[in-house]
Design a protein around this motif. Structure first.
Motif, PDB file in Angstrom:
ATOM      1  N   ASP A 169       0.828  -1.214   0.000  1.00 43.68           N
ATOM      2  CA  ASP A 169       0.000   0.000   0.000  1.00 43.68           C
ATOM      3  C   ASP A 169       0.861   1.263   0.000  1.00 43.68           C
ATOM      4  O   ASP A 169       0.428   2.322  -0.448  1.00 43.68           O
ATOM      5  CB  ASP A 169      -0.990  -0.004   1.165  1.00 43.68           C
ATOM      6  N   PHE A 170       2.110   1.171   0.482  1.00 44.67           N
ATOM      7  CA  PHE A 170       3.051   2.295   0.375  1.00 44.67           C
ATOM      8  C   PHE A 170       3.408   2.551  -1.091  1.00 44.67           C
ATOM      9  O   PHE A 170       3.409   3.698  -1.559  1.00 44.67           O
ATOM     10  CB  PHE A 170       4.295   2.001   1.201  1.00 44.67           C
ATOM     11  N   LEU A 171       3.688   1.503  -1.843  1.00 46.01           N
ATOM     12  CA  LEU A 171       4.001   1.665  -3.264  1.00 46.01           C
ATOM     13  C   LEU A 171       2.802   2.237  -4.019  1.00 46.01           C
ATOM     14  O   LEU A 171       2.957   3.111  -4.889  1.00 46.01           O
ATOM     15  CB  LEU A 171       4.400   0.316  -3.878  1.00 46.01           C
ATOM     16  N   THR A 172       1.615   1.772  -3.668  1.00 48.60           N
ATOM     17  CA  THR A 172       0.407   2.266  -4.348  1.00 48.60           C
ATOM     18  C   THR A 172       0.152   3.724  -4.002  1.00 48.60           C
ATOM     19  O   THR A 172      -0.186   4.541  -4.874  1.00 48.60           O
ATOM     20  CB  THR A 172      -0.796   1.402  -3.940  1.00 48.60           C
ATOM     21  N   ARG A 173       0.336   4.069  -2.723  1.00 43.96           N
ATOM     22  CA  ARG A 173       0.086   5.444  -2.295  1.00 43.96           C
ATOM     23  C   ARG A 173       1.021   6.434  -2.991  1.00 43.96           C
ATOM     24  O   ARG A 173       0.615   7.517  -3.423  1.00 43.96           O
ATOM     25  CB  ARG A 173       0.270   5.529  -0.784  1.00 43.96           C
ATOM     26  N   THR A 186      17.825   2.945 -10.230  1.00 46.81           N
ATOM     27  CA  THR A 186      18.233   4.252  -9.686  1.00 46.81           C
ATOM     28  C   THR A 186      17.043   5.157  -9.368  1.00 46.81           C
ATOM     29  O   THR A 186      16.923   5.636  -8.222  1.00 46.81           O
ATOM     30  CB  THR A 186      19.203   4.932 -10.658  1.00 46.81           C
ATOM     31  N   PRO A 187      16.131   5.450 -10.335  1.00 43.21           N
ATOM     32  CA  PRO A 187      15.006   6.340 -10.007  1.00 43.21           C
ATOM     33  C   PRO A 187      13.893   5.638  -9.239  1.00 43.21           C
ATOM     34  O   PRO A 187      12.825   6.221  -9.034  1.00 43.21           O
ATOM     35  CB  PRO A 187      14.527   6.802 -11.388  1.00 43.21           C
ATOM     36  N   TRP A 188      14.132   4.402  -8.829  1.00 38.50           N
ATOM     37  CA  TRP A 188      13.182   3.681  -7.982  1.00 38.50           C
ATOM     38  C   TRP A 188      13.662   3.673  -6.533  1.00 38.50           C
ATOM     39  O   TRP A 188      12.942   4.089  -5.626  1.00 38.50           O
ATOM     40  CB  TRP A 188      13.008   2.253  -8.488  1.00 38.50           C
ATOM     41  N   THR A 189      14.887   3.229  -6.320  1.00 37.77           N
ATOM     42  CA  THR A 189      15.370   3.008  -4.961  1.00 37.77           C
ATOM     43  C   THR A 189      15.464   4.294  -4.154  1.00 37.77           C
ATOM     44  O   THR A 189      15.005   4.361  -3.002  1.00 37.77           O
ATOM     45  CB  THR A 189      16.735   2.308  -4.998  1.00 37.77           C
ATOM     46  N   PHE A 190      16.048   5.327  -4.738  1.00 38.24           N
ATOM     47  CA  PHE A 190      16.258   6.559  -3.959  1.00 38.24           C
ATOM     48  C   PHE A 190      14.938   7.254  -3.608  1.00 38.24           C
ATOM     49  O   PHE A 190      14.750   7.671  -2.454  1.00 38.24           O
ATOM     50  CB  PHE A 190      17.202   7.487  -4.702  1.00 38.24           C
ATOM     51  N   PRO A 191      13.973   7.396  -4.533  1.00 38.24           N
ATOM     52  CA  PRO A 191      12.678   7.955  -4.120  1.00 38.24           C
ATOM     53  C   PRO A 191      11.982   7.122  -3.046  1.00 38.24           C
ATOM     54  O   PRO A 191      11.341   7.675  -2.149  1.00 38.24           O
ATOM     55  CB  PRO A 191      11.880   7.978  -5.417  1.00 38.24           C
ATOM     56  N   VAL A 192      12.117   5.805  -3.130  1.00 36.17           N
ATOM     57  CA  VAL A 192      11.512   4.942  -2.116  1.00 36.17           C
ATOM     58  C   VAL A 192      12.101   5.246  -0.741  1.00 36.17           C
ATOM     59  O   VAL A 192      11.369   5.413   0.256  1.00 36.17           O
ATOM     60  CB  VAL A 192      11.708   3.459  -2.490  1.00 36.17           C
ATOM     61  N   LEU A 193      13.432   5.321  -0.656  1.00 37.16           N
ATOM     62  CA  LEU A 193      14.067   5.598   0.636  1.00 37.16           C
ATOM     63  C   LEU A 193      13.735   6.999   1.142  1.00 37.16           C
ATOM     64  O   LEU A 193      13.559   7.210   2.348  1.00 37.16           O
ATOM     65  CB  LEU A 193      15.578   5.426   0.511  1.00 37.16           C
ATOM     66  N   LEU A 194      13.663   7.947   0.230  1.00 37.58           N
ATOM     67  CA  LEU A 194      13.412   9.329   0.632  1.00 37.58           C
ATOM     68  C   LEU A 194      12.004   9.530   1.168  1.00 37.58           C
ATOM     69  O   LEU A 194      11.781  10.358   2.067  1.00 37.58           O
ATOM     70  CB  LEU A 194      13.645  10.262  -0.554  1.00 37.58           C
ATOM     71  N   THR A 195      11.021   8.822   0.636  1.00 36.53           N
ATOM     72  CA  THR A 195       9.622   9.065   0.993  1.00 36.53           C
ATOM     73  C   THR A 195       9.081   8.102   2.039  1.00 36.53           C
ATOM     74  O   THR A 195       8.003   8.349   2.584  1.00 36.53           O
ATOM     75  CB  THR A 195       8.742   8.985  -0.262  1.00 36.53           C
ATOM     76  N   ALA A 196       9.801   7.021   2.319  1.00 35.97           N
ATOM     77  CA  ALA A 196       9.303   6.059   3.304  1.00 35.97           C
ATOM     78  C   ALA A 196       9.202   6.715   4.678  1.00 35.97           C
ATOM     79  O   ALA A 196      10.145   7.356   5.147  1.00 35.97           O
ATOM     80  CB  ALA A 196      10.208   4.838   3.356  1.00 35.97           C
ATOM     81  N   ARG A 197       8.069   6.554   5.314  1.00 39.90           N
ATOM     82  CA  ARG A 197       7.881   7.113   6.655  1.00 39.90           C
ATOM     83  C   ARG A 197       8.543   6.271   7.727  1.00 39.90           C
ATOM     84  O   ARG A 197       8.895   6.772   8.805  1.00 39.90           O
ATOM     85  CB  ARG A 197       6.382   7.247   6.937  1.00 39.90           C
ATOM     86  N   THR A 198       8.663   4.984   7.456  1.00 34.12           N
ATOM     87  CA  THR A 198       9.315   4.076   8.410  1.00 34.12           C
ATOM     88  C   THR A 198      10.207   3.112   7.642  1.00 34.12           C
ATOM     89  O   THR A 198       9.793   2.501   6.663  1.00 34.12           O
ATOM     90  CB  THR A 198       8.285   3.280   9.229  1.00 34.12           C
ATOM     91  N   LEU A 199      11.435   2.968   8.125  1.00 31.13           N
ATOM     92  CA  LEU A 199      12.402   2.030   7.565  1.00 31.13           C
ATOM     93  C   LEU A 199      12.900   1.113   8.669  1.00 31.13           C
ATOM     94  O   LEU A 199      12.906   1.489   9.846  1.00 31.13           O
ATOM     95  CB  LEU A 199      13.590   2.774   6.948  1.00 31.13           C
ATOM     96  N   ALA A 200      13.342  -0.072   8.273  1.00 29.77           N
ATOM     97  CA  ALA A 200      13.963  -1.003   9.219  1.00 29.77           C
ATOM     98  C   ALA A 200      14.976  -1.830   8.446  1.00 29.77           C
ATOM     99  O   ALA A 200      14.950  -1.890   7.214  1.00 29.77           O
ATOM    100  CB  ALA A 200      12.922  -1.901   9.878  1.00 29.77           C
ATOM    101  N   THR A 201      15.888  -2.451   9.165  1.00 24.26           N
ATOM    102  CA  THR A 201      16.914  -3.276   8.529  1.00 24.26           C
ATOM    103  C   THR A 201      16.906  -4.677   9.117  1.00 24.26           C
ATOM    104  O   THR A 201      16.475  -4.899  10.251  1.00 24.26           O
ATOM    105  CB  THR A 201      18.314  -2.668   8.707  1.00 24.26           C
ATOM    106  N   LEU A 202      17.394  -5.616   8.324  1.00 23.06           N
ATOM    107  CA  LEU A 202      17.558  -7.003   8.735  1.00 23.06           C
ATOM    108  C   LEU A 202      18.993  -7.393   8.427  1.00 23.06           C
ATOM    109  O   LEU A 202      19.395  -7.414   7.257  1.00 23.06           O
ATOM    110  CB  LEU A 202      16.578  -7.907   7.977  1.00 23.06           C
ATOM    111  N   GLY A 203      19.773  -7.658   9.446  1.00 23.36           N
ATOM    112  CA  GLY A 203      21.184  -7.992   9.257  1.00 23.36           C
ATOM    113  C   GLY A 203      21.382  -9.440   8.883  1.00 23.36           C
ATOM    114  O   GLY A 203      22.048 -10.192   9.590  1.00 23.36           O
ATOM    115  N   ARG A 204      20.822  -9.831   7.762  1.00 20.40           N
ATOM    116  CA  ARG A 204      20.894 -11.220   7.318  1.00 20.40           C
ATOM    117  C   ARG A 204      20.930 -11.253   5.797  1.00 20.40           C
ATOM    118  O   ARG A 204      20.220 -10.500   5.133  1.00 20.40           O
ATOM    119  CB  ARG A 204      19.678 -11.990   7.816  1.00 20.40           C
ATOM    120  N   VAL A 205      21.746 -12.122   5.236  1.00 19.00           N
ATOM    121  CA  VAL A 205      21.759 -12.306   3.787  1.00 19.00           C
ATOM    122  C   VAL A 205      20.496 -13.058   3.372  1.00 19.00           C
ATOM    123  O   VAL A 205      20.222 -14.154   3.867  1.00 19.00           O
ATOM    124  CB  VAL A 205      23.007 -13.095   3.348  1.00 19.00           C
ATOM    125  N   CYS A 206      19.724 -12.445   2.490  1.00 19.15           N
ATOM    126  CA  CYS A 206      18.493 -13.069   2.012  1.00 19.15           C
ATOM    127  C   CYS A 206      18.549 -13.442   0.536  1.00 19.15           C
ATOM    128  O   CYS A 206      17.707 -14.219   0.071  1.00 19.15           O
ATOM    129  CB  CYS A 206      17.296 -12.140   2.247  1.00 19.15           C
TER     130      CYS A 206
END
Length: 802
Positions: A169-173, A186-206
């Motif tokens: 729903d974040f992508l749709t919004r 490039t024009p996907w990842t940076f706008p996503v990081l810039l506009t996300a209201r909440t981010l989290a990380t997972l320290g694991r190779v997926c």
């Protein structure tokens, strides 16, 4: 609605596609849909996808009428997604086992953020995958949930779309979509990081990111690399439309300049005649999108400033000249990195030669086990007994730094290959190991080397491996014999082992038929010890703990066991816990995601403690069964591939004939045996008794003491080594099988000792009476012993045990 939608765009990856799809469909977390988009692939990708869709309802396939590129193909899959979160995976990469479970758990723990970033590992054909950014993504002092303003360093990570999970729903919004052309991330990842209201990380190779030798965009020579300019135009247009994000322009401008420099300097990307034109266009873009004067800029290092200056000036020839000089410098540094270890090794060998000219240290003993993996097995039991019975002997343990925590307090830790290690090898009077020492070790006159081995041999060993090329690949039998020639003593667990060792390692050592010290604890542990071991493992009270310990297979390399432990645990139900112990060859592998009821205990420091905590052992051809039989607890031999194993490795006897319990050939049969209690019948006990009599004649709880008294204290005829014959005498004498009282099984009341033959006391309660002239040790408290000041008669009494 599934939890995840995994979108896989596919184009000309038929050689890798099945592995990619299997890596997703084999995840232990099954609440997902897999949307594969066939981007009009001219090879067999479409047929492969259709076959998977027909076999698994979680797979949806979309066939595009014409090739549209990676970005539009992802958009097509995103439009069909129904999951809470969207993940992307390229058709030649693979998802690591347990990845979806880890992502789901992390999302739940961080309150469903807009975006979760996880790690990946580049996967080269000639090396193991290694995490790309463990320091950046691992949990640390950072908040669990944050925005990019809290952690701006995330902008420096590669702009891969498939290293993140996105709330749908974040992508749709926000209306995000991938553009056409190369460098679409490039024009996907940076706008996503810039506009996300909440981010989290997972320290694991997926994700394992396959580095193909050809065929990928990054290894293609093409003018399509000029697409990067249009992608950055889209990125900065996004910033222009959102004035609130203007403060990020300096950081993104730096990122863009770095990217241009990488493309220009990467060999094989740009056609030779287009490199100058690329840098001229890079100069124009740097000017067009430069930050406003006075904008906050991050300080740069001297090398980075110079590189940026050359890109902004479009100085193609100077850039190429400096780049070639840098490549030459890197080549020289690489050569030095090769020469430096060789120089260090030469210096250490010179140091070792000097140390061998010094006097032996008569009170120094050096121990190691399993190629320096840690404090364990027979050497560990002997080392502990040395500290108890021969406190004048200083002990040192050789192991890698990552296993240093297993070494007990008071025991010196030696790092393999260090100067201290070579000094100890040169000067120690005693050396003990369950494998061979370094091939550069030189045996000195006066040194005593004890080879303890690390299991009763079922599979062929030593020279007996010569007819089996799959198991003997790369083995230098001449060196093997030279190593055996260094042994003074060879420790044997049973008569079968004595015969095998003397044939497989023919040399003039003395065989000590004393039993295996690592099994002493099975005879001395109490019900309280068993309860503590189960509590440390988290085994619920009343649960049946099944220890599953498969052996290594030379013909089937890899950690994955030949038993579906998840299915076994599900079939047995909540009253059982399955403890999975992988072979030590695979102890560095990350285990796959395990379901409830299954516990991975591969990295538990003591396999003996695992045995004490378990109710039943399930193994195939592991030597652990011979040790476990001494506990007199149920065993099951699971032998689904016995014929293949025997043909590939060789075996000294057919384990399915004298097995210490039921023999199962497939998963269903094993499940039936455990569920119905067939492993604990009177027939199973009869088989186990015969097996114990044959393979555990000397494992009575005193093996370590016999070794210490013979080798370190010289109290038996074994003190005269290299006789080439077994030593018949043992001190203390071996306790008969009928008189042994192994550690009580979990939940079982301890068996009362027979009045005629009192059970031996725990070894920790024995002590050597200074007034005794005999070989017995007193069971009376050291503080209350009335005979400490007078000479004992030397004959057994109610307070003595042999």
């Amino acid at each position: 609605m599934p939890r995840f939608s995994v979108i896989v765009p596919v184009h000309q990856v038929q050689a890798y596609l099945r592995e990619c799809l299997d890596s997703v469909l084999g995840q232990c977390f099954g609440d997902f849909e897999l949307i594969a988009v066939d981007d009009c692939s001219p090879d067999a990708c479409g047929q492969i996808l259709d076959a998977y869709a027909a076999a698994d309802p979680r797979v949806t396939v979309i066939h595009l009428a014409q090739n549209s590129g990676l970005g539009p193909a992802r958009n097509t899959g995103t439009a069909r997604a129904r999951g809470d979160y969207v993940l992307y995976l390229d058709g030649d990469d693979v998802m690591v086992p347990g990845a979806l479970r880890a992502v789901a758990d992390r999302l739940a723990a961080t309150g469903e953020p807009d975006v979760l970033l996880f790690d990946h590992a580049p996967w080269y054909w000639d090396r193991e995958p290694v995490a790309a950014h463990p320091d950046v993504l691992a949990p640390g002092a950072h908040p669990e949930v944050f925005t990019l303003a809290d952690r701006p360093e995330l902008l420096r990570l590669p702009a891969f779309a498939w290293t993140k999970a996105y709330r749908r729903d974040f992508l749709t919004r926000e209306g995000f979509a991938f553009p056409p052309g190369w460098y679409e991330d490039t024009p996907w990842t940076f706008p996503v990081l810039l506009t996300a209201r909440t981010l989290a990380t997972l320290g694991r190779v997926c994700v394992h990111y396959r580095q193909r030798r050809g065929g990928s965009i990054l290894s293609s020579t093409s003018r399509a690399h000029f697409d990067v300019f249009a992608q950055y135009d889209r990125l900065f247009a996004f910033l222009d439309d959102r004035p609130a994000l203007a403060r990020w322009r300096p950081a993104l401008h730096r990122r863009m300049t770095d990217h241009f420099a990488v493309i220009h300097s990467s060999p094989g990307r740009l056609p030779r005649g287009d490199r100058a034109a690329f840098l001229r266009q890079a100069r124009a873009h740097c000017r067009r999108h430069r930050p406003a004067p006075g904008s906050a800029r991050q300080p740069l290092g001297a090398r980075t400033r110079l590189r940026h200056l050359l890109v902004r000036r479009g100085a193609h020839r100077t850039f190429r000249l400096l780049w070639q000089a840098d490549r030459a410098r890197t080549a020289v540094a690489a050569r030095l990195r090769v020469l430096r270890p060789r120089a260090r090794a030469a210096l250490l060998q010179a140091h070792y030669a000097l140390q061998r000219r010094r006097r032996l240290d008569e009170n120094l003993a050096v121990f190691s086990a399993y190629w320096n993996r840690g404090y364990s097995c027979n050497p560990a039991a002997i080392e502990a007994k040395v500290r108890e019975l021969a406190p004048h002997v200083r002990t040192a343990w050789v192991c890698e730094p990552r296993y240093a925590h297993t070494v007990p307090p008071g025991v010196r830790h030696l790092r393999p290959g260090s100067a201290a290690h070579w000094t100890a090898l040169a000067r120690a009077r005693f050396l003990v190991s369950n494998v061979n020492l370094h091939h550069r070790y030189v045996k000195r006159p006066g040194q005593t080397l004890l080879q303890t081995h690390h299991g009763t041999p079922l599979k062929h060993m030593g020279l007996d491996l010569a007819p089996y090329p799959a198991a003997a690949a790369g083995m230098d039998f001449g060196r093997l014999l030279r190593h055996a020639d260094r042994w003074d003593y060879s420790l044997s667990a049973n008569p079968h082992s004595t015969l095998v060792w003397e044939r497989a390692y023919p040399s003039s050592y003395t065989t000590l038929e004393f039993g295996y010290p690592r099994t002493d604890v099975f005879q001395t542990a109490t019900a309280a010890d068993v309860a503590r071991a189960r509590a440390r493992l988290g085994i619920p009270e009343g649960a049946v703990a099944v220890l599953y310990a498969p052996t290594h297979r030379d013909h089937r390399p890899g950690r994955r066991p030949p038993l579906d432990v998840a299915r076994l645990a599900a079939g047995l139900g909540p009253g059982f816990v399955v403890l999975v112990r992988a072979h030590y060859f695979h102890d560095g592998d990350r285990p796959p995601c395990l379901p409830p009821g299954v516990v991975d205990v591969t990295h538990h420091p003591s396999v003996e403690e695992l045995c004490l905590a378990s109710d039943v052992l399930v193994t195939d051809y592991s030597s652990l069964m011979f040790d476990y039989a001494g506990l007199d607890r149920p065993l099951v031999v699971h032998a689904p591939d016995w014929d293949a194993y025997r043909d590939a490795r060789g075996a000294y006897f057919d384990i399915t004939a004298p097995a210490p319990g039921p023999v199962t050939r497939d998963d269903d049969e094993l499940l039936h045996v455990l569920a119905t209690g067939a492993h604990a019948t009177e027939e199973a006990r009869r088989r186990r008794a015969a097996f114990r009599e044959r393979f555990c004649p000397w494992d009575d709880g005193h093996a370590a003491e016999r070794v210490v008294r013979a080798v370190f204290l010289g109290e038996t005829p074994a003190a005269a080594p290299r006789t080439g014959r077994a030593v018949p005498a043992a001190d203390p004498p071996v306790v008969p099988l009928a008189e042994r009282r192994p550690a009580p099984a979990p939940g079982a009341a301890p068996a009362p000792p027979s009045p005629a033959t009192p059970a031996p006391l725990a070894a920790k309660d024995w002590w050597s009476c200074p007034a005794s002239a005999s070989s017995y040790r007193c069971s009376t408290s050291r503080d209350t012993c009335a005979s400490a000041s007078t000479r004992c008669s030397g004959s057994p009494s109610p307070t003595w045990r042999s």
